[in-house]
Design a protein around this motif. Sequence first.
Motif, PDB file in Angstrom:
ATOM      1  N   LEU A 119       7.863  -5.669   8.024  1.00 16.45           N
ATOM      2  CA  LEU A 119       8.328  -7.016   7.310  1.00 16.45           C
ATOM      3  C   LEU A 119       9.667  -7.050   6.595  1.00 16.45           C
ATOM      4  N   PHE A 120      10.369  -8.227   7.161  1.00 21.80           N
ATOM      5  CA  PHE A 120      11.788  -8.106   6.265  1.00 21.80           C
ATOM      6  C   PHE A 120      11.668  -9.521   5.388  1.00 21.80           C
ATOM      7  N   GLY A 176       7.623  -2.922  -3.790  1.00 20.42           N
ATOM      8  CA  GLY A 176       6.738  -1.578  -3.505  1.00 20.42           C
ATOM      9  C   GLY A 176       5.280  -1.746  -3.809  1.00 20.42           C
ATOM     10  N   GLY A 177       4.909  -2.706  -4.758  1.00 18.71           N
ATOM     11  CA  GLY A 177       3.411  -2.872  -4.874  1.00 18.71           C
ATOM     12  C   GLY A 177       2.715  -3.595  -3.840  1.00 18.71           C
ATOM     13  N   PHE A 178       3.609  -4.459  -3.216  1.00 19.36           N
ATOM     14  CA  PHE A 178       3.061  -5.121  -1.933  1.00 19.36           C
ATOM     15  C   PHE A 178       2.964  -4.287  -0.623  1.00 19.36           C
ATOM     16  N   GLN A 179       4.028  -3.443  -0.653  1.00 21.55           N
ATOM     17  CA  GLN A 179       3.746  -2.513   0.399  1.00 21.55           C
ATOM     18  C   GLN A 179       2.346  -1.622   0.302  1.00 21.55           C
ATOM     19  N   GLY A 236      -3.784  -0.530   8.249  1.00 24.83           N
ATOM     20  CA  GLY A 236      -3.682   0.357   7.001  1.00 24.83           C
ATOM     21  C   GLY A 236      -4.920   1.367   6.962  1.00 24.83           C
ATOM     22  N   SER A 237      -6.192   0.674   7.149  1.00 23.09           N
ATOM     23  CA  SER A 237      -7.355   1.457   7.116  1.00 23.09           C
ATOM     24  C   SER A 237      -7.364   2.293   8.056  1.00 23.09           C
ATOM     25  N   GLU A 238      -6.811   2.266   9.241  1.00 22.19           N
ATOM     26  CA  GLU A 238      -6.815   3.307  10.316  1.00 22.19           C
ATOM     27  C   GLU A 238      -5.696   4.377  10.391  1.00 22.19           C
ATOM     28  N   GLY A 239      -5.133   4.263   9.265  1.00 20.11           N
ATOM     29  CA  GLY A 239      -3.973   5.548   8.954  1.00 20.11           C
ATOM     30  C   GLY A 239      -2.666   4.947   9.341  1.00 20.11           C
ATOM     31  N   GLY A 240      -2.553   3.752   9.811  1.00 20.31           N
ATOM     32  CA  GLY A 240      -1.239   3.145   9.971  1.00 20.31           C
ATOM     33  C   GLY A 240      -0.418   2.935   8.857  1.00 20.31           C
ATOM     34  N   THR A 241       0.973   2.454   8.881  1.00 19.64           N
ATOM     35  CA  THR A 241       1.654   2.338   7.794  1.00 19.64           C
ATOM     36  C   THR A 241       2.207   0.646   7.996  1.00 19.64           C
TER      37      THR A 241
END
Length: 229
Positions: A122-123, A143-146, A156-161
């Motif tokens: 996201l940008f 940082g908090g949103f990330q 994210g739940s599957e280990g992605g970023t």
Amino acid sequence: MTDSSELPLAVVLLSGGLDSMVCAALAQEQGFRVLALTIDYNQRHRVELDAARVIAQRLGVERHVILPLDLRQFGGSALTDAIDVPKTGVGDDIPVTYVPARNLVFLSLALAWAEAAGSSDLFIGVNALDYSGYPDCRPEFIGGFQDLARVATKVGSEGGTVKVHAPLQHLRKSEIAQEAVRLGLNTGESWSCYDPLPDGRACGECDSCRLRKAGFEEAGLSDGTNYGA
């Protein structure tokens, strides 16, 4: 030569303002295909939606979505309510042009589109130096949103970023103006004014106009915006 279809996708929040214009161009420079998201939140300065259309077309983005979200139903800001836009200069307090939780809402929508499109980038063109003091422009918010995105999404739940890029975060407005020139952008096609005049000119006196004018003056560059004051 790299096939453009092999480049990664990124969702860029494109308001139509100078910062979002530069942010989208930087995303392309970094090798992303851009999905541009503009939120029509029934803002007072709706001319910025036209600017976003022009910018998206000029940059040749992969897709441009203008998503309706009527925040006038909530009000609470000079941009979405019957409150005068202040013209006395940039102060130290959070001004009435702050739209409650706007960037949190907008980034959440960008995140939803990114996940649907298979993107993890996201940008957003937030800036924490020459700005009006909005809490959702600060590094702590980004940082908090990330961190939130990691626990709020399937990827994210599957280990992605999920990466939230804020390339203008620590730039002064003059430096953003210089980046626009370096990138070959027509800054006059962007729109920053919160309270456009009836004749279509920028007011020149709201916080956003003052910050923009000061940035271009400091950089010694021509803006391209027609100001009424």
